[in-house]
Design a protein around this motif. Sequence first.
Motif, PDB file in Angstrom:
ATOM      1  N   LEU A  19       0.818  -1.197   0.000  1.00  0.00           N
ATOM      2  CA  LEU A  19       0.000   0.000   0.000  1.00  0.00           C
ATOM      3  C   LEU A  19       0.861   1.260   0.000  1.00  0.00           C
ATOM      4  O   LEU A  19       1.993   1.267   0.487  1.00  0.00           O
ATOM      5  CB  LEU A  19      -0.915   0.007   1.220  1.00  0.00           C
ATOM      6  N   ALA A  20       0.262   2.336  -0.519  1.00  0.00           N
ATOM      7  CA  ALA A  20       0.968   3.611  -0.527  1.00  0.00           C
ATOM      8  C   ALA A  20       1.114   4.136   0.899  1.00  0.00           C
ATOM      9  O   ALA A  20       0.290   3.871   1.771  1.00  0.00           O
ATOM     10  CB  ALA A  20       0.206   4.615  -1.375  1.00  0.00           C
ATOM     11  N   SER A  21       2.173   4.883   1.112  1.00  0.00           N
ATOM     12  CA  SER A  21       2.393   5.510   2.413  1.00  0.00           C
ATOM     13  C   SER A  21       2.183   7.008   2.283  1.00  0.00           C
ATOM     14  O   SER A  21       2.305   7.578   1.203  1.00  0.00           O
ATOM     15  CB  SER A  21       3.817   5.227   2.896  1.00  0.00           C
ATOM     16  N   ALA A  22       1.862   7.642   3.404  1.00  0.00           N
ATOM     17  CA  ALA A  22       1.689   9.090   3.390  1.00  0.00           C
ATOM     18  C   ALA A  22       2.993   9.749   2.956  1.00  0.00           C
ATOM     19  O   ALA A  22       4.077   9.291   3.289  1.00  0.00           O
ATOM     20  CB  ALA A  22       1.280   9.579   4.775  1.00  0.00           C
ATOM     21  N   SER A  23       2.872  10.820   2.212  1.00  0.00           N
ATOM     22  CA  SER A  23       4.049  11.491   1.666  1.00  0.00           C
ATOM     23  C   SER A  23       4.206  12.872   2.267  1.00  0.00           C
ATOM     24  O   SER A  23       3.223  13.559   2.565  1.00  0.00           O
ATOM     25  CB  SER A  23       3.927  11.602   0.152  1.00  0.00           C
ATOM     26  N   GLY A  44      -5.031   9.014  -1.773  1.00  0.00           N
ATOM     27  CA  GLY A  44      -4.477   8.020  -0.872  1.00  0.00           C
ATOM     28  C   GLY A  44      -3.045   8.271  -0.459  1.00  0.00           C
ATOM     29  O   GLY A  44      -2.499   7.527   0.370  1.00  0.00           O
ATOM     30  N   VAL A  45      -2.432   9.302  -1.013  1.00  0.00           N
ATOM     31  CA  VAL A  45      -1.027   9.599  -0.707  1.00  0.00           C
ATOM     32  C   VAL A  45      -0.879  10.971  -0.055  1.00  0.00           C
ATOM     33  O   VAL A  45      -0.300  11.111   1.021  1.00  0.00           O
ATOM     34  CB  VAL A  45      -0.148   9.526  -1.971  1.00  0.00           C
ATOM     35  N   LEU A  46      -1.398  12.008  -0.715  1.00  0.00           N
ATOM     36  CA  LEU A  46      -1.263  13.369  -0.198  1.00  0.00           C
ATOM     37  C   LEU A  46      -2.390  14.236  -0.744  1.00  0.00           C
ATOM     38  O   LEU A  46      -3.081  13.862  -1.702  1.00  0.00           O
ATOM     39  CB  LEU A  46       0.101  13.965  -0.571  1.00  0.00           C
ATOM     40  N   THR A  47      -2.569  15.404  -0.138  1.00  0.00           N
ATOM     41  CA  THR A  47      -3.575  16.364  -0.581  1.00  0.00           C
ATOM     42  C   THR A  47      -2.868  17.604  -1.122  1.00  0.00           C
ATOM     43  O   THR A  47      -2.161  18.292  -0.371  1.00  0.00           O
ATOM     44  CB  THR A  47      -4.508  16.775   0.562  1.00  0.00           C
ATOM     45  N   PRO A  48      -3.017  17.909  -2.418  1.00  0.00           N
ATOM     46  CA  PRO A  48      -2.369  19.103  -2.975  1.00  0.00           C
ATOM     47  C   PRO A  48      -3.029  20.382  -2.466  1.00  0.00           C
ATOM     48  O   PRO A  48      -4.180  20.377  -2.027  1.00  0.00           O
ATOM     49  CB  PRO A  48      -2.558  18.935  -4.479  1.00  0.00           C
ATOM     50  N   ALA A 211       9.489   8.260  -4.967  1.00  0.00           N
ATOM     51  CA  ALA A 211       9.571   6.883  -5.458  1.00  0.00           C
ATOM     52  C   ALA A 211       8.791   5.893  -4.604  1.00  0.00           C
ATOM     53  O   ALA A 211       8.247   4.911  -5.105  1.00  0.00           O
ATOM     54  CB  ALA A 211      11.040   6.455  -5.537  1.00  0.00           C
ATOM     55  N   ALA A 212       8.682   6.160  -3.312  1.00  0.00           N
ATOM     56  CA  ALA A 212       7.993   5.230  -2.421  1.00  0.00           C
ATOM     57  C   ALA A 212       6.521   5.075  -2.776  1.00  0.00           C
ATOM     58  O   ALA A 212       5.902   4.051  -2.458  1.00  0.00           O
ATOM     59  CB  ALA A 212       8.146   5.692  -0.969  1.00  0.00           C
ATOM     60  N   ASN A 213       5.953   6.071  -3.435  1.00  0.00           N
ATOM     61  CA  ASN A 213       4.529   6.036  -3.780  1.00  0.00           C
ATOM     62  C   ASN A 213       4.281   5.999  -5.285  1.00  0.00           C
ATOM     63  O   ASN A 213       3.170   6.263  -5.745  1.00  0.00           O
ATOM     64  CB  ASN A 213       3.823   7.254  -3.169  1.00  0.00           C
ATOM     65  N   ALA A 214       5.306   5.667  -6.051  1.00  0.00           N
ATOM     66  CA  ALA A 214       5.172   5.673  -7.506  1.00  0.00           C
ATOM     67  C   ALA A 214       4.080   4.738  -7.999  1.00  0.00           C
ATOM     68  O   ALA A 214       3.325   5.067  -8.920  1.00  0.00           O
ATOM     69  CB  ALA A 214       6.512   5.310  -8.146  1.00  0.00           C
ATOM     70  N   VAL A 215       3.973   3.559  -7.397  1.00  0.00           N
ATOM     71  CA  VAL A 215       2.950   2.607  -7.834  1.00  0.00           C
ATOM     72  C   VAL A 215       1.564   3.205  -7.674  1.00  0.00           C
ATOM     73  O   VAL A 215       0.704   3.105  -8.565  1.00  0.00           O
ATOM     74  CB  VAL A 215       3.073   1.285  -7.048  1.00  0.00           C
ATOM     75  N   GLN A 216       1.315   3.832  -6.534  1.00  0.00           N
ATOM     76  CA  GLN A 216      -0.010   4.408  -6.287  1.00  0.00           C
ATOM     77  C   GLN A 216      -0.314   5.542  -7.268  1.00  0.00           C
ATOM     78  O   GLN A 216      -1.422   5.657  -7.779  1.00  0.00           O
ATOM     79  CB  GLN A 216      -0.106   4.933  -4.861  1.00  0.00           C
ATOM     80  N   TYR A 217       0.673   6.399  -7.530  1.00  0.00           N
ATOM     81  CA  TYR A 217       0.464   7.479  -8.497  1.00  0.00           C
ATOM     82  C   TYR A 217       0.101   6.911  -9.872  1.00  0.00           C
ATOM     83  O   TYR A 217      -0.807   7.410 -10.548  1.00  0.00           O
ATOM     84  CB  TYR A 217       1.722   8.343  -8.621  1.00  0.00           C
ATOM     85  N   GLN A 218       0.805   5.872 -10.285  1.00  0.00           N
ATOM     86  CA  GLN A 218       0.552   5.294 -11.604  1.00  0.00           C
ATOM     87  C   GLN A 218      -0.811   4.612 -11.665  1.00  0.00           C
ATOM     88  O   GLN A 218      -1.529   4.722 -12.666  1.00  0.00           O
ATOM     89  CB  GLN A 218       1.662   4.294 -11.956  1.00  0.00           C
ATOM     90  N   GLU A 219      -1.179   3.908 -10.616  1.00  0.00           N
ATOM     91  CA  GLU A 219      -2.492   3.259 -10.585  1.00  0.00           C
ATOM     92  C   GLU A 219      -3.611   4.298 -10.592  1.00  0.00           C
ATOM     93  O   GLU A 219      -4.627   4.140 -11.289  1.00  0.00           O
ATOM     94  CB  GLU A 219      -2.598   2.363  -9.354  1.00  0.00           C
TER      95      GLU A 219
END
Length: 353
Positions: A19-23, A44-48, A211-219
């Motif tokens: 799972l993605a982690s908070a960034s 699921g990662v961060l709020t812009p 990089a730690a959340n790259a999978v989540q960004y791509q999905e």
Amino acid sequence: MRMKMSVSALVLSLAMTGLASASDLNVVTSIRPLHSLVANVTDGVLTPTNIVPANASPHHYSLKPSDAQALQNADIIFWVGDNLESFLAKSITSLPQTAKVIALQDHQDHFHFLPTREVSLDDHRRDEHNHTEHEDHGHEHEHGHDDHDHKDDHAHGEEHSHDDEAHGNDDHGHEEQGHNHGNTDLHMWLDVENAKHFVELVAEELSAADAANAVQYQENAAKTLAQLDALNAEIKAQLAGLEDKKFVTFHDAYQYFETQYGLSNAGTVTLSPDVKPGAKRLTKLKAHLKEDQISCIFAEPQFDAKLVDLAVEGTDVKQAVLDPLGADLADGADLYFELIRTMGNNFADCLSE
């Protein structure tokens, strides 16, 4: 546009990380449509953070202290460019060197840009231009760029001369002044295909920076692209058959939407959102509405609706509202989709018999 190989390799290498982690990444956008699309990618990662709020125009906005602080803390900033959000230009140049600033106007390889067009009420050839662009606009993006270098436009911008009648004089004798928009129309987010390319760009940039959340960004990006394809098909079906219905907009902000769906803009209330139209232009517009089979005139919530009321007085032209920024919509990931659907609904309702 394809993702860079380095990013693709990164995603593959992280595919099983869970799972993605908070960034801690701080991402800032200039306007709410961009914020919405970024929010889809970062879910699921961060709020812009966004700068220009609802019911404000990027043509006129003044930075607040909280906005300046958000910019100073930003790791990545997405904005269209200084010919649209001119208020940001000075602040952008004073940011820490660690901040990455991405001006969409500088990314000709990602987006389909249209040249700024003249909006004379007498130039009905623009209807033919819109249909031609629509026929050619297959979104392969092989045709959408000017032959000259866009960065040169950005640096040197060009004053467009309009005929004297279009400028007119107001009741106090002050002549309307021309406005420098540059050579490129920057309302590019109103083309759903451009929105797709922006989503791809965001996923690419965030994957490289976090990089730690790259999978989540791509999905998230893949999901958003599918939703945008469905949205595009929906609006095309909704507006089919309305190509010959002429309308007038408050200012020339909708060329991308019109081109994508083959609509026929026949003029604008004002030559620039920075300039109140004079009495002479309003008189000319009223005659245009009466004589040229105009179906509808569109106001905008950020600007004075009384000008539209004056223009339609004594005519049978219908009134409606178009909003390129979604002033009445809630912030968040759904805003972009609601913005395009609302625009489609308003066009359909006002142009239909």
